[in-house]
Design a protein around this motif. Sequence first.
Motif, PDB file in Angstrom:
ATOM      1  N   LYS A   1     -72.916  -1.131 -71.235  1.00  0.00           N
ATOM      2  CA  LYS A   1     -73.640  -2.258 -70.676  1.00  0.00           C
ATOM      3  C   LYS A   1     -73.040  -2.592 -69.311  1.00  0.00           C
ATOM      4  CE  LYS A   1     -76.116  -2.490 -74.361  1.00  0.00           C
ATOM      5  NZ  LYS A   1     -77.500  -1.954 -74.319  1.00  0.00           N
ATOM      6  N   PHE A   2     -73.910  -2.877 -68.337  1.00  0.00           N
ATOM      7  CA  PHE A   2     -73.457  -3.073 -66.973  1.00  0.00           C
ATOM      8  C   PHE A   2     -73.720  -4.501 -66.504  1.00  0.00           C
ATOM      9  CE2 PHE A   2     -74.635   1.425 -67.406  1.00  0.00           C
ATOM     10  CZ  PHE A   2     -73.414   2.008 -67.127  1.00  0.00           C
ATOM     11  N   SER A   3     -72.840  -4.977 -65.615  1.00  0.00           N
ATOM     12  CA  SER A   3     -72.946  -6.347 -65.120  1.00  0.00           C
ATOM     13  C   SER A   3     -73.284  -6.433 -63.644  1.00  0.00           C
ATOM     14  CB  SER A   3     -71.632  -7.100 -65.376  1.00  0.00           C
ATOM     15  OG  SER A   3     -70.542  -6.456 -64.720  1.00  0.00           O
ATOM     16  N   LYS A   4     -73.095  -5.336 -62.883  1.00  0.00           N
ATOM     17  CA  LYS A   4     -73.396  -5.369 -61.453  1.00  0.00           C
ATOM     18  C   LYS A   4     -73.641  -3.953 -60.958  1.00  0.00           C
ATOM     19  CE  LYS A   4     -71.882  -7.251 -57.015  1.00  0.00           C
ATOM     20  NZ  LYS A   4     -70.848  -8.058 -56.291  1.00  0.00           N
ATOM     21  N   VAL A   5     -74.536  -3.826 -59.967  1.00  0.00           N
ATOM     22  CA  VAL A   5     -74.791  -2.536 -59.330  1.00  0.00           C
ATOM     23  C   VAL A   5     -74.829  -2.752 -57.823  1.00  0.00           C
ATOM     24  CG1 VAL A   5     -77.291  -2.824 -59.595  1.00  0.00           C
ATOM     25  CG2 VAL A   5     -76.339  -0.537 -59.206  1.00  0.00           C
TER      26      VAL A   5
ATOM     27  N   GLU B   1     -70.776   8.892 -63.228  1.00  0.00           N
ATOM     28  CA  GLU B   1     -69.405   9.374 -63.364  1.00  0.00           C
ATOM     29  C   GLU B   1     -68.406   8.244 -63.185  1.00  0.00           C
ATOM     30  OE1 GLU B   1     -66.206  11.846 -60.722  1.00  0.00           O
ATOM     31  OE2 GLU B   1     -68.305  11.878 -60.158  1.00  0.00           O
ATOM     32  N   ARG B   2     -67.403   8.197 -64.038  1.00  0.00           N
ATOM     33  CA  ARG B   2     -66.353   7.188 -63.896  1.00  0.00           C
ATOM     34  C   ARG B   2     -65.528   7.460 -62.645  1.00  0.00           C
ATOM     35  NH1 ARG B   2     -64.571   7.699 -68.412  1.00  0.00           N
ATOM     36  NH2 ARG B   2     -65.253   5.824 -69.504  1.00  0.00           N
ATOM     37  N   VAL B   3     -65.257   6.424 -61.859  1.00  0.00           N
ATOM     38  CA  VAL B   3     -64.438   6.584 -60.660  1.00  0.00           C
ATOM     39  C   VAL B   3     -63.010   6.917 -61.081  1.00  0.00           C
ATOM     40  CG1 VAL B   3     -63.486   5.432 -58.626  1.00  0.00           C
ATOM     41  CG2 VAL B   3     -65.856   5.021 -59.296  1.00  0.00           C
TER      42      VAL B   3
ATOM     43  N   PHE C   1     -68.393   3.011 -62.413  1.00  0.00           N
ATOM     44  CA  PHE C   1     -69.042   4.313 -62.426  1.00  0.00           C
ATOM     45  C   PHE C   1     -69.802   4.496 -61.123  1.00  0.00           C
ATOM     46  CE2 PHE C   1     -68.244   3.125 -66.714  1.00  0.00           C
ATOM     47  CZ  PHE C   1     -67.984   4.291 -67.403  1.00  0.00           C
ATOM     48  N   MET C   2     -70.173   5.757 -60.852  1.00  0.00           N
ATOM     49  CA  MET C   2     -70.841   6.042 -59.591  1.00  0.00           C
ATOM     50  C   MET C   2     -71.933   7.077 -59.762  1.00  0.00           C
ATOM     51  SD  MET C   2     -67.540   7.930 -57.995  1.00  0.00           S
ATOM     52  CE  MET C   2     -66.795   9.335 -58.841  1.00  0.00           C
TER      53      MET C   2
ATOM     54  N   HIS D   1     -75.469   6.712 -52.404  1.00  0.00           N
ATOM     55  CA  HIS D   1     -74.696   6.563 -53.626  1.00  0.00           C
ATOM     56  C   HIS D   1     -74.860   5.169 -54.210  1.00  0.00           C
ATOM     57  CE1 HIS D   1     -71.963   4.408 -50.978  1.00  0.00           C
ATOM     58  NE2 HIS D   1     -71.152   4.137 -51.988  1.00  0.00           N
ATOM     59  N   ALA D   2     -74.369   5.003 -55.432  1.00  0.00           N
ATOM     60  CA  ALA D   2     -74.380   3.711 -56.104  1.00  0.00           C
ATOM     61  C   ALA D   2     -73.081   3.532 -56.872  1.00  0.00           C
ATOM     62  CB  ALA D   2     -75.563   3.605 -57.060  1.00  0.00           C
ATOM     63  N   LEU D   3     -72.614   2.297 -56.948  1.00  0.00           N
ATOM     64  CA  LEU D   3     -71.519   1.914 -57.833  1.00  0.00           C
ATOM     65  C   LEU D   3     -72.091   1.009 -58.912  1.00  0.00           C
ATOM     66  CD1 LEU D   3     -68.513   0.955 -55.507  1.00  0.00           C
ATOM     67  CD2 LEU D   3     -68.961   3.143 -56.625  1.00  0.00           C
ATOM     68  N   VAL D   4     -71.585   1.155 -60.136  1.00  0.00           N
ATOM     69  CA  VAL D   4     -72.028   0.329 -61.253  1.00  0.00           C
ATOM     70  C   VAL D   4     -70.800  -0.184 -61.994  1.00  0.00           C
ATOM     71  CG1 VAL D   4     -73.601   0.157 -63.201  1.00  0.00           C
ATOM     72  CG2 VAL D   4     -73.979   1.910 -61.483  1.00  0.00           C
ATOM     73  N   LEU D   5     -70.790  -1.478 -62.277  1.00  0.00           N
ATOM     74  CA  LEU D   5     -69.664  -2.110 -62.978  1.00  0.00           C
ATOM     75  C   LEU D   5     -70.060  -2.399 -64.420  1.00  0.00           C
ATOM     76  CD1 LEU D   5     -66.823  -3.431 -62.812  1.00  0.00           C
ATOM     77  CD2 LEU D   5     -67.978  -5.548 -62.127  1.00  0.00           C
ATOM     78  N   SER D   6     -69.267  -1.886 -65.366  1.00  0.00           N
ATOM     79  CA  SER D   6     -69.554  -2.123 -66.784  1.00  0.00           C
ATOM     80  C   SER D   6     -68.995  -3.468 -67.226  1.00  0.00           C
ATOM     81  CB  SER D   6     -68.951  -1.007 -67.641  1.00  0.00           C
ATOM     82  OG  SER D   6     -67.543  -1.120 -67.680  1.00  0.00           O
TER      83      SER D   6
END
Length: 275
Positions: free
Chosen positions: A141-145, A191-193, A162-163, A151-156
Amino acid sequence: MWRRSRGKVLTWGRGNSGQLGHGDMDCLLSPKIVMSLESYCITQVSAGWSHSGFVSDGSGNLLYGFGSGKRGQLGISIDRIKSVNAPEIIRGFDDVQIITITANADHNAALSADGELYTWGRGFGATSDFLSPQQSPSSLKFSKVALGWNHALVLSDNGEVFMLGGCHHGMLSNPEITTLSKHLSDGAVLERVPGLDGIKVVDIAAGAEHSAIVTEEGVIKIWGWGEHGQLGLGSSRDESSPKTVSLGVEVERKNGTVRVYCGSGYTYAISTFCS
């Protein structure tokens, strides 16, 4: 683009792709209300290179898009559309409550109330364009993108980052990785940073081709394209792994918060303290 507290949307500036939403391709030198959105309570707006997106509250929790659609970034049709100059409903969210939408370059990302990630428009890395929103199959589950140009960063929810995307200027931290962890439906990868094991992240940001995070302790780490000094590391070198930024001031982390924001080739941070 601006949203008033009651949900009205005003736009101005370049409108050659219809991205201002007034039913024409004209540019505007001053703000004008988007009349076709007047009957909706708009809760969030997003602006890409030449397209716009909106979330409305209330029945259906609809998403709208207008502007350039040549890469599928409008998400309004199964066919490629050059442009539209008035709001149209983004497909694929009939039974999904979207709480946030973000845009950059020729793509979009959205998060649902359940923390699900959706992307559409220009593909990430070597993937093809998405003409309609694609949901990540990840069980996370993600809280911010945050979106960059490529590219994109995603915060779980548990503080992992992740990216998605290519490896321009090392912006995605590890261009040597060939076996990637979590796949989107057509081959894009989540992919996990690397280099952040044991670190809880509370904020993320993406510039054109650089990335930044804030840890639970208020430390800013940054990597990617550095030509204009946007990494804040005292040089104009690119960095392929997260590096700690020295803010040059003492940050009281116990009662304060740090947030980071990225422009195309610049970065800024805000430190807030509670007495």
